[in-house]
Design a protein around this motif. Structure first.
Motif, PDB file in Angstrom:
ATOM      1  N   HIS B 201       0.797  -1.234   0.000  1.00 45.13           N
ATOM      2  CA  HIS B 201       0.000   0.000   0.000  1.00 45.13           C
ATOM      3  C   HIS B 201       0.829   1.283   0.000  1.00 45.13           C
ATOM      4  O   HIS B 201       0.362   2.330  -0.422  1.00 45.13           O
ATOM      5  N   LYS B 202       2.110   1.184   0.459  1.00 45.97           N
ATOM      6  CA  LYS B 202       2.855   2.436   0.634  1.00 45.97           C
ATOM      7  C   LYS B 202       3.067   3.189  -0.684  1.00 45.97           C
ATOM      8  O   LYS B 202       3.388   2.600  -1.684  1.00 45.97           O
ATOM      9  N   GLY B 203       2.867   4.484  -0.629  1.00 50.10           N
ATOM     10  CA  GLY B 203       2.959   5.300  -1.836  1.00 50.10           C
ATOM     11  C   GLY B 203       1.599   5.451  -2.503  1.00 50.10           C
ATOM     12  O   GLY B 203       1.394   6.355  -3.301  1.00 50.10           O
ATOM     13  N   PHE B 204       0.678   4.527  -2.187  1.00 51.11           N
ATOM     14  CA  PHE B 204      -0.669   4.588  -2.761  1.00 51.11           C
ATOM     15  C   PHE B 204      -1.723   4.951  -1.721  1.00 51.11           C
ATOM     16  O   PHE B 204      -2.907   4.928  -2.013  1.00 51.11           O
TER      17      PHE B 204
END
Lengths: 276, 276
Positions: B201-204
């Motif tokens: 999920h990171k960055g999104f």
């Protein structure tokens, strides 16, 4: 640079304020309702109220409109844009609009780069926009074939105005991930507050209620468009979620403590592995 | 007054620290692991490490244990408690333990009052306890037949140590509301992070992901007990939630924009009516 921001709601308004606060660029604001544009000018969020003709002076054009409205705007006014200018959207869906905007960029000679600022609030409009809305947030870029140097110009602007991460990806991956990280929580929040218990929650609730229900105060027209334009990834995530909730429900129904604890432990493990 | 706190985890530890910070009461701490009790004494969170015999000196006894363990503790040591002393639990379920504790209060001559402090964190243990954990939180009291003056003593203590609201209710209403406000978000958080998208999920992601997933880092043993002891209200809420998510999913699948927007608008209306 001259930067035009089209649409002065929370997203566009925050872009204007951030660009004014953190850079020396000249900001031209365009908004359907003139009173809002005048308010933005008075507030010092923009340097000038633009017209379609002003697009010809701009090096970067940021569309902060509903997805389909962004495409419509460029279809109507694309001929005013100068050759080589960067046009970016700020929409929460990508597959549904990037191909149209890429095609229009070829027709009119500008460079289209998809982008999605991962920030927002439960409320909308210019009045709640702020210069630091994007502080430490992620800026997702879908290059859609744009040249490296143009992508770098946009990424640099994003970093300057406060974004903490610039994530480069494809429209497909963007849409799949956003279905999970953003759209699913919005479906959940609305579904959650529909419980007959919700209106009486006060005195019985704390952080868990607050956090799950927060985004239920939704802009129903905007989110209907976003959900419908991203149907397949969102339905996939909804099916996975319903399935996982049902597994936990079945374990509770069966009074199967071991299975229940194992299922909950999965949640614990995912979060721990992420360092959250 | 002498106040005993049994169990020095986040909930009990925070009671000790808050009572020491905001009142002049003498605090006796009892904990299965002695090292934790010693740490609490060194930290000044308690005035004395207690033994079961110390219960005889206490005017108020706060049980900060897992639900069934609270009942077991009183079954074992109830005879030490002085006549007229107030015993309260701090458990997240009420129907499953209040009748046993009420029965024990009659047997041993103390006054039982059920209570549930609506505060917590995603992490556990004495180390994360704090004097201001209960600041502005709600303190739910289920009197279970206790006399008014005793309820007032407990309610006053709660207000003094920072609680913003004291809510008096029945075990039945407590359990029905808590299934919605607290247990459901925990089931949701765990179900949500089980998506294969979650580890990437990171960055999104932004606030929506953070808020829905927050409590997934769960104490799986404690919450299994809480869910199983509150099966019926929780299953009712889970069925309502699955039904509402499915309605939204069906509208998306059918590309029925009008129905979809109406469903989302319900979420908006509930939150607006609550002033949230």
């Amino acid at each position: 640079m001259n930067i035009a921001v089209i649409g002065l709601g929370i997203i566009g308004g925050s872009f204007c304020k951030a660009i004014k606060k953190y850079t020396d660029n000249f900001v031209i604001g365009i908004n359907r309702t003139q009173a809002t544009a005048e308010k933005a000018l008075e507030a010092g969020a923009i340097d000038k109220i633009g017209t379609p003709e002003s697009l010809g002076e701009c090096d970067i054009i940021i569309l902060a409109l509903y997805p389909q409205a962004a495409v419509d705007f460029i279809e109507k006014y694309g001929s005013y844009i100068k050759s080589g200018a960067i046009v970016t959207d700020s929409s929460g869906i990508k597959r549904a609009i990037c191909p149209s905007l890429s095609a229009l960029s070829k027709k009119y000679g500008f460079v289209f780069i998809g982008s999605h600022p991962m920030a927002g609030k439960e409320t909308n409009g210019f009045d709640v926009s702020e210069a630091d809305l994007y502080k430490n947030a992620s800026y997702i870029i879908t290059p859609c074939g744009a040249p490296e140097d143009k992508i770098e110009i946009l990424a640099n602007l994003a970093r300057k105005i406060g974004f903490g991460t610039v994530k480069i990806t494809t429209p497909e991956e963007h849409d799949r991930m956003i279905a999970f990280t953003s759209q699913l929580p919005h479906v959940l929040a609305c579904s959650y507050v529909m419980s007959p218990c919700c209106p009486n929650h006060k005195g019985f609730s704390a952080g868990s209620y607050r956090d799950v229900s927060r985004v239920a105060n939704i802009n129903s027209q905007l989110w209907s468009e976003l959900f419908l334009e991203n149907r397949e990834p969102l339905i996939t995530e909804l099916d996975i979620l319903i399935d996982n909730i049902t597994k936990i429900k079945d374990a509770i129904k069966a009074e199967d403590r071991e299975t229940l604890a194992e299922l909950l432990e999965q949640g614990h493990k995912v979060k721990t592995a992420l360092g959250e």
